[in-house]
Scaffold this active site. Structure first.
Site, PDB file in Angstrom:
ATOM      1  N   TYR A   1      27.817  15.533 -21.025  1.00 25.01           N
ATOM      2  CA  TYR A   1      29.361  15.089 -21.016  1.00 25.01           C
ATOM      3  C   TYR A   1      29.943  14.500 -22.077  1.00 25.01           C
ATOM      4  CZ  TYR A   1      33.770  13.384 -18.807  1.00 25.01           C
ATOM      5  OH  TYR A   1      35.025  13.227 -18.247  1.00 25.01           O
TER       6      TYR A   1
ATOM      7  N   ASP B   1      27.349  11.605 -29.828  1.00 29.31           N
ATOM      8  CA  ASP B   1      28.258  11.088 -28.887  1.00 29.31           C
ATOM      9  C   ASP B   1      27.675   9.878 -28.261  1.00 29.31           C
ATOM     10  OD1 ASP B   1      29.924  10.397 -26.700  1.00 29.31           O
ATOM     11  OD2 ASP B   1      30.233  12.359 -25.700  1.00 29.31           O
TER      12      ASP B   1
ATOM     13  N   LYS C   1      33.462   2.749 -24.225  1.00 26.39           N
ATOM     14  CA  LYS C   1      32.721   2.165 -23.236  1.00 26.39           C
ATOM     15  C   LYS C   1      32.627   0.578 -23.714  1.00 26.39           C
ATOM     16  CE  LYS C   1      31.548   5.787 -20.220  1.00 26.39           C
ATOM     17  NZ  LYS C   1      31.307   7.046 -20.338  1.00 26.39           N
TER      18      LYS C   1
HETATM   19  C1  LIG Z   1      32.229   8.309 -20.578  1.00 24.70           C
HETATM   20  C2  LIG Z   1      31.789   9.231 -21.500  1.00 24.70           C
HETATM   21  C3  LIG Z   1      32.991  10.289 -22.323  1.00 24.70           C
HETATM   22  C4  LIG Z   1      34.361   9.879 -22.034  1.00 24.70           C
HETATM   23  O1  LIG Z   1      34.966   8.827 -22.244  1.00 24.70           O
HETATM   24  P1  LIG Z   1      36.096   8.435 -21.339  1.00 24.70           P
HETATM   25  O2  LIG Z   1      36.388   7.012 -22.004  1.00 24.70           O
HETATM   26  O3  LIG Z   1      35.951   8.396 -19.941  1.00 24.70           O
HETATM   27  O4  LIG Z   1      37.088   9.419 -21.826  1.00 24.70           O
HETATM   28  C5  LIG Z   1      32.522  10.681 -23.463  1.00 24.70           C
HETATM   29  N1  LIG Z   1      31.004  10.692 -23.627  1.00 24.70           N
HETATM   30  C6  LIG Z   1      30.056  10.287 -22.989  1.00 24.70           C
HETATM   31  C7  LIG Z   1      28.861  10.712 -23.201  1.00 24.70           C
HETATM   32  C8  LIG Z   1      30.520   9.507 -21.903  1.00 24.70           C
HETATM   33  O5  LIG Z   1      29.490   9.111 -21.197  1.00 24.70           O
END
Ligand SMILES: *Cc1c(COP(=O)(O)O)cnc(C)c1O
Length: 439
Positions: A142, A236, A269
Site C-alpha cells: 500500500y 516507501d 506516520k
Molecule cells: C500509511 C501508508 C501510506 C499512506 O499514508 P497516509 O498518510 O495514510 O496517506 C503510504 N505508504 C505506506 C507504506 C503506508 O503504510
C-alpha cells in the site's frame, strides 16, 4: 453518556460509512467501532469511558505512546505562536536535518502532509528524472490512495475485498505494473521486456499493509535491477521509517546488505509524531528537480505546518535507541503471549515479522513458514479473525480490525499492558479455535 452505537448511527447519517478512513469502520470484523475521546500512553479511551490497551497506535505514529508530555508541550508552544504561516520556518530546517542525520541517503527532504502525497511526489519525481512513464509496484503493498498506486493495494483495499478502486482511469492503471512480492524472477523478466520504459519501482521498506512480510534480500534485488536499467528505486518507509529503527528499514538492513540505498524515500506516520506530516527524501540531484529549483511541480498550503513539525522534532528527539530496544522487546513479548495462547488451543497460525512489526496469520500454510506474498496472505483462514478480534476487544485490548494490518506497540507498552493482553489471549485463542469456516 453517549454510546458508540449512537455515535456510529449519527456518523452514518453524515459521513460515508461513518468514518474518514475505511478500515476504521470495522467492516471485516463486524460490530461498531469505539469512538475515541482521548489517548494516553498505551491506552485509548472511548465515548463510554472504557479504556483499551491499544495495539493500533494510530497505525504507527504513536511510537512513544500516545500524548507524550514533551510532544504535547512542543505542539502547545508552537500553537501559541500561530497555526500556519505559509512561509518557511526554522523548525522545518531542523526536522529535515534530523531526518538526514538518521537516514543519510535522504540528502534533501521536502515536507508534505500525508504519506499519499509523499509517494505521489516521489513517483512524479522519478518520472521527471527518467523521462519514463511506467511504475512497478507489488501486489499487497500500500502506498496511499493516489490513482496510480491503488492497483492491488493492501490495507483497506484488501480488508474491504475490493479489486482496486472505481474512479481510476484505465489510462492511469495502464502505467502501473503490478508484480508479486518476493518474486525476483518476475521482476527480472519485467525489466527484460519493458526496462527502458520503467521510471521506478516502489516498494514498502517491509510490506506491512497485507500483514507483515520480511523483505529478506528483496530490497537489494530491487536495487540491483533498477540500477541496471536506469530506473529509480522508491523505498516507501511511511510505515517503517523511524519505527523499526532510527533509520527505518533501510537503517536496519542496508549496511548488512552491501550498503544499498534507494534513490527516493517516502516518510510519514512516526515522522509527524501523530500530526499530519510526511516527507519525500532522497538523492540531492533528483530532489533538486522539484520546483522551485527544477521542472517537477509540487506544493502544499499546509506543508511543513509549524504544529506538525514541532511534533515531529519532539518525537524524533525522544526516539533514541532505548525506545527502539523497548519496542522490539515489547513486540516479542506480545508475540510470545499470543503464540502460546493459540498453540494451547490448537489454532494453526504463523507469526509474520519484520523488525518490531508483526502480524498474525491464520491457517496451515502460515503455520509451516512465513507467508511471503499477497496471494498467500489472502488465502489465510481469515474467518477466524472476527471472533479472535472481538474477544480481545471485549477484554479491553484493541487490535487492528483487519488481518491485513500490522500490530503496533510503543515505548509505553509495559508489564501492566502485557498482563492485560495475557489475560485476554486465552479467551481470544479459544474464540479463534471455535470459529466456524463458512461453507
Ligand atoms: C500509511 C501508508 C501510506 C499512506 O499514508 P497516509 O498518510 O495514510 O496517506 C503510504 N505508504 C505506506 C507504506 C503506508 O503504510
Amino acid at each position: 453518556m453517549t454510546t458508540n452505537e449512537e455515535l456510529f448511527t449519527r456518523a452514518l447519517g453524515v459521513i460515508p460509512g461513518g468514518v474518514d478512513s475505511p478500515v476504521r469502520a470495522y467492516g471485516s470484523v463486524g460490530g461498531v467501532p469505539p469512538f475515541i475521546t482521548s489517548a494516553k500512553g498505551a491506552y485509548v479511551k472511548d465515548a463510554t469511558g472504557r479504556t483499551y490497551v491499544d495495539l493500533v497506535c494510530s497505525w504507527g505514529p504513536a511510537l512513544l505512546g500516545h500524548s507524550h508530555p514533551a510532544v504535547i508541550e512542543a505542539v502547545q508552544k508552537a500553537a501559541a505562536k500561530g497555526l500556519s504561516f505559509g512561509a518557511p520556518t526554522e523548525a522545518e530546517v531542523e526536522l529535515a536535518e534530523l531526518i538526514r542525520s538518521r537516514v543519510s541517503a535522504a540528502e534533501r527532504v521536502r515536507f508534505v502532509s500525508t504519506g499519499t502525497e509523499a509517494t505521489m511526489t516521489a513517483m512524479r519525481l522519478a518520472r521527471g528524472a527518467t523521462g519514463r512513464d511506467l511504475i512497478v509496484k507489488f501486489a499487497g503493498c500500500y502506498h496511499g490512495h493516489s490513482d496510480a498506486l491503488l492497483a492491488a493495494a493492501g490495507s483497506g483495499v484488501a480488508t474491504g475485498g475490493l479489486p482496486g478502486s472505481a474512479g481510476v482511469p484505465t489510462a492511469v492503471t495502464a502505467q502501473t505494473i503490478v508484480l508479486p512480492y518476493h518474486d525476483e524472477v518476475a521482476l527480472e523478466e519485467c525489466f527484460a521486456t519493458r526496462g527502458q520504459e520503467i521510471a521506478a519501482v516502489i516498494c514498502e521498506g517491509a510490506p506491512a499493509n497485507m500483514g507483515v512480510v520480511d523483505p529478506g534480500s528483496f530490497n537489494l534485488a530491487i536495487r540491483r535491477v533498477t540500477e541496471k536499467y536506469g530506473a529509480l528505486m522508491i523505498l516507501d518507509e511511511v510505515l517503517t521509517g523511524f519505527r523499526v529503527s532510527a533509520g527505518g528499514m533501510w537503517g536496519l538492513r542496508s549496511a548488512s546488505e552491501g550498503g544499498w540505498a534507494p534513490d527516493l524515500f517516502a516518510f510519514g506516520k512516526v515522522v509527524g509524531g501523530g500530526m499530519p506530516l510526511a516527507a519525500v527524501g532522497g538523492r540531492a540531484d533528483v530532489m533538486n528537480l522539484l520546483a522551485p529549483l527544477g521542472p517537477v511541480y509540487q506544493a502544499g498550503t499546509l506543508s511543513g505546518n509549524p504544529l506538525a513539525t514541532a511534533a515531529g522534532i519532539a518525537t524524533l528527539k525522544l526516539a533514541n535507541q532505548g525506545v527502539y530496544d523497548h519496542v522490539d522487546s515489547a513486540a516479542q513479548t506480545v508475540i510470545d503471549i499470543v503464540s502460546s495462547a493459540l498453540v494451547a488451543e490448537g489454532v494453526p497460525f504463523g507469526i509474520q515479522r519484520a523488525g518490531s512489526l508483526f502480524s498474525i496469520a491464520f491457517g496451515d500454510e502460515a503455520a509451516q513458514a512465513p507467508l511471503i506474498n499477497y496471494a498467500q496472505m489472502q488465502a489465510q483462514d481469515t474467518w477466524r479473525h472476527p471472533a479472535f478480534f472481538h474477544a480481545f476487544l471485549d477484554a479491553g485490548v484493541s487490535l487492528p480490525p483487519s488481518l491485513f494490518e500490522a500490530w503496533f506497540v510503543s515505548a509505553s507498552h509495559g508489564e501492566r499492558e502485557f498482563e492485560a493482553i495475557a489475560a485476554a489471549a486465552p479467551i481470544a485463542a479459544r474464540a479463534a479455535a471455535r470459529a466456524v469456516k463458512p461453507q
